[in-house]
Write an enzyme that holds these catalytic residues in place. Structure first.
Site, PDB file in Angstrom:
ATOM      1  CD  GLU A  57      -2.505   1.443   2.593  1.00  0.00           C
ATOM      2  OE1 GLU A  57      -3.684   1.859   2.609  1.00  0.00           O
ATOM      3  OE2 GLU A  57      -1.849   1.236   3.638  1.00  0.00           O
TER       4      GLU A  57
ATOM      5  CD1 TRP B 255      -6.230   1.093  -0.006  1.00  0.00           C
ATOM      6  CD2 TRP B 255      -7.912   2.543   0.219  1.00  0.00           C
ATOM      7  NE1 TRP B 255      -5.758   2.173   0.710  1.00  0.00           N
ATOM      8  CE2 TRP B 255      -6.762   3.077   0.855  1.00  0.00           C
ATOM      9  CE3 TRP B 255      -9.094   3.286   0.238  1.00  0.00           C
ATOM     10  CZ2 TRP B 255      -6.765   4.316   1.494  1.00  0.00           C
ATOM     11  CZ3 TRP B 255      -9.100   4.522   0.874  1.00  0.00           C
ATOM     12  CH2 TRP B 255      -7.950   5.024   1.491  1.00  0.00           C
TER      13      TRP B 255
ATOM     14  CE1 TYR C 164      -4.059   8.861   4.197  1.00  0.00           C
ATOM     15  CE2 TYR C 164      -5.498   7.360   2.996  1.00  0.00           C
ATOM     16  CZ  TYR C 164      -5.157   8.013   4.165  1.00  0.00           C
ATOM     17  OH  TYR C 164      -5.904   7.828   5.297  1.00  0.00           O
TER      18      TYR C 164
ATOM     19  NE  ARG D 287      11.312  26.302  13.694  1.00  0.00           N
ATOM     20  CZ  ARG D 287      12.360  27.118  13.893  1.00  0.00           C
ATOM     21  NH1 ARG D 287      13.478  26.637  14.420  1.00  0.00           N
ATOM     22  NH2 ARG D 287      12.308  28.380  13.539  1.00  0.00           N
ATOM     23  NE  ARG D 288       9.562  27.595   6.962  1.00  0.00           N
ATOM     24  CZ  ARG D 288       9.751  28.794   6.411  1.00  0.00           C
ATOM     25  NH1 ARG D 288       9.978  28.898   5.108  1.00  0.00           N
ATOM     26  NH2 ARG D 288       9.726  29.890   7.159  1.00  0.00           N
TER      27      ARG D 288
ATOM     28  CB  CYS E 264      -7.187   8.144   8.718  1.00  0.00           C
ATOM     29  SG  CYS E 264      -8.876   7.704   8.265  1.00  0.00           S
TER      30      CYS E 264
ATOM     31  NE  ARG F 211      -9.564  12.430   8.607  1.00  0.00           N
ATOM     32  CZ  ARG F 211     -10.662  11.694   8.698  1.00  0.00           C
ATOM     33  NH1 ARG F 211     -11.463  11.802   9.743  1.00  0.00           N
ATOM     34  NH2 ARG F 211     -10.994  10.841   7.742  1.00  0.00           N
ATOM     35  CB  SER F 212     -10.180   9.553  12.021  1.00  0.00           C
ATOM     36  OG  SER F 212     -11.065   8.474  12.259  1.00  0.00           O
ATOM     37  CB  CYS F 213      -6.486   6.380  15.047  1.00  0.00           C
ATOM     38  SG  CYS F 213      -5.497   4.877  15.184  1.00  0.00           S
ATOM     39  CG  ASP F 214     -10.294   0.623  13.163  1.00  0.00           C
ATOM     40  OD1 ASP F 214     -10.123   0.104  14.283  1.00  0.00           O
ATOM     41  OD2 ASP F 214     -10.792   0.015  12.200  1.00  0.00           O
TER      42      ASP F 214
ATOM     43  CG  ASN G   5      -2.721   3.828  10.300  1.00  0.00           C
ATOM     44  OD1 ASN G   5      -3.701   3.905  11.036  1.00  0.00           O
ATOM     45  ND2 ASN G   5      -2.843   3.703   8.985  1.00  0.00           N
TER      46      ASN G   5
ATOM     47  CG  LEU H 155     -10.631   0.327  20.525  1.00  0.00           C
ATOM     48  CD1 LEU H 155     -10.513  -0.213  21.948  1.00  0.00           C
ATOM     49  CD2 LEU H 155      -9.826  -0.540  19.560  1.00  0.00           C
ATOM     50  CE1 TYR H 156     -16.256   2.443  13.360  1.00  0.00           C
ATOM     51  CE2 TYR H 156     -13.931   1.887  13.145  1.00  0.00           C
ATOM     52  CZ  TYR H 156     -15.004   2.686  12.810  1.00  0.00           C
ATOM     53  OH  TYR H 156     -14.850   3.721  11.930  1.00  0.00           O
TER      54      TYR H 156
ATOM     55  CB  ALA I 269     -16.323   0.663  10.237  1.00  0.00           C
TER      56      ALA I 269
END
Length: 322
Positions: free
Chosen positions: A75, A97, A139, A180-181, A200, A224-227, A235, A266-267, A321
């Site tokens: 991936e 995917w 991505y 720092r960039r 995510c 931002r969002s993590c399963d 990840n 967690l789901y 999900a």
């Protein structure tokens, strides 16, 4: 009489994977239950951090269940091509995917085709894949071809040359390591509505410590969002692998991976996975060897990566999900 120093017993140090298990337990036992986009429901906490030392070939590859690191690697390599169509993944047997374009196809056509039949058509019919296998500018598109637009004298805009953020970061690490960039950003606000799934793991920032032969490349990933049960193991591996690849390309040693999550959840339908995994103990310290140094970061193949000492406990299946 002075007492002798007590030697540090490395076996007494917590296994690096323990922090992942501790996070999972905290969410499951104390997280707030919320109704989410998928309708399944989650237990969630706001803001978490994990840190992994990548020195000596170490990788955050979970051992309390098998993580298919080759799938995650394929991936990542796909991201680096800039492709947004699942067909190259499908042809390699990568399934992660498939659910999103399948759901879109069923929704738009009304055809009650099974996921397996849909994926088979993607593999066998290139024209069908072109029409129905695309995920939008996800991505890889943002990483290596961030769109630009030029203002014209007539007051209109025309499409400009895309920005390869990955190549730019490698260039800046070579010429200005103290900057720092050093950032790769996936959250293109103007294109979120065209993506099958907004990113995510969205922001990667690289940081250099030391100089010369002692220079170490660190990476901070904000997600931002993590399963945590299904997504995070992939990840962590991918972010660490990307760091290792970039470090090799710029002649630095891998340093630390710092992972930060926003909505960390967690789901509710993953209870069996969570309870089984929390009953297990980490075992072994897997390492990664990269067998060659391609001319650019875009030249790696799956055969360039070899994992040693990985003897995980069995996999634990759970539904994705969508």
């Amino acid at each position: 009489m002075a007492s002798a120093a007590i030697p540090l017993n490395e076996t007494a140090l917590p296994h690096p994977e323990q922090q992942y298990l501790d996070l999972m337990r905290t969410i499951w036992e104390t997280g707030s239950e919320r109704v989410d986009r998928t309708g399944i429901g989650t237990r969630s906490v706001c803001g978490s951090m994990l840190r992994f030392d990548l020195g000596g070939g170490a990788m955050p590859l979970l051992t309390t269940k098998r993580v298919y690191w080759k799938t995650a690697t394929r991936e990542l390599l796909w991201f680096l091509t800039g492709s947004t169509n699942i067909r190259p993944l499908v042809l390699q047997g990568v399934k992660i995917w498939n659910e999103w374009p399948h759901a879109n196809y069923v929704r738009e056509t009304g055809e009650a085709i099974s996921l397996d039949a849909f994926v088979a058509r993607i593999a066998d019919d290139e024209a069908f894949a072109t029409r129905w296998g695309d995920l939008g500018p996800v991505y890889g598109k943002q990483w290596v071809d961030w769109p630009t637009y030029r203002y014209r004298a007539d007051g209109l805009y025309e499409k400009g040359e895309g920005i390869n953020q990955v190549a730019a970061v490698i260039g800046s690490l070579r010429t200005s390591p103290g900057s720092r960039r050093h950032i790769i950003e996936g959250w293109n606000v103007a294109e979120l509505d065209r993506m099958a799934l907004p990113p995510c793991h969205k922001t990667y920032q690289f940081h250099v410590t030391g100089e010369g032969a002692d220079a170490r490349l660190n990476c901070l990933l904000y997600q931002r969002s993590c399963d945590v049960a299904l997504g995070l193991p992939f990840n962590l591996w991918s972010a660490a692998l990307l760091t290792r690849m970039i470090a090799q390309q710029v002649g630095m040693q891998p340093g630390e991976l710092v992972w930060m999550g926003g909505d960390v959840h967690l789901y509710l339908n993953h209870a069996h996975l969570i309870e089984e995994q929390l009953a297990r103990q980490p075992q072994g310290r897997p390492t990664l060897r990269i067998t060659r140094t391609p001319e650019t970061i875009f030249g790696y193949t799956i055969d360039d990566f070899v994992v040693h000492d990985y003897t995980p406990l069995p996999p634990i299946s759970a539904p994705v999900a969508v």
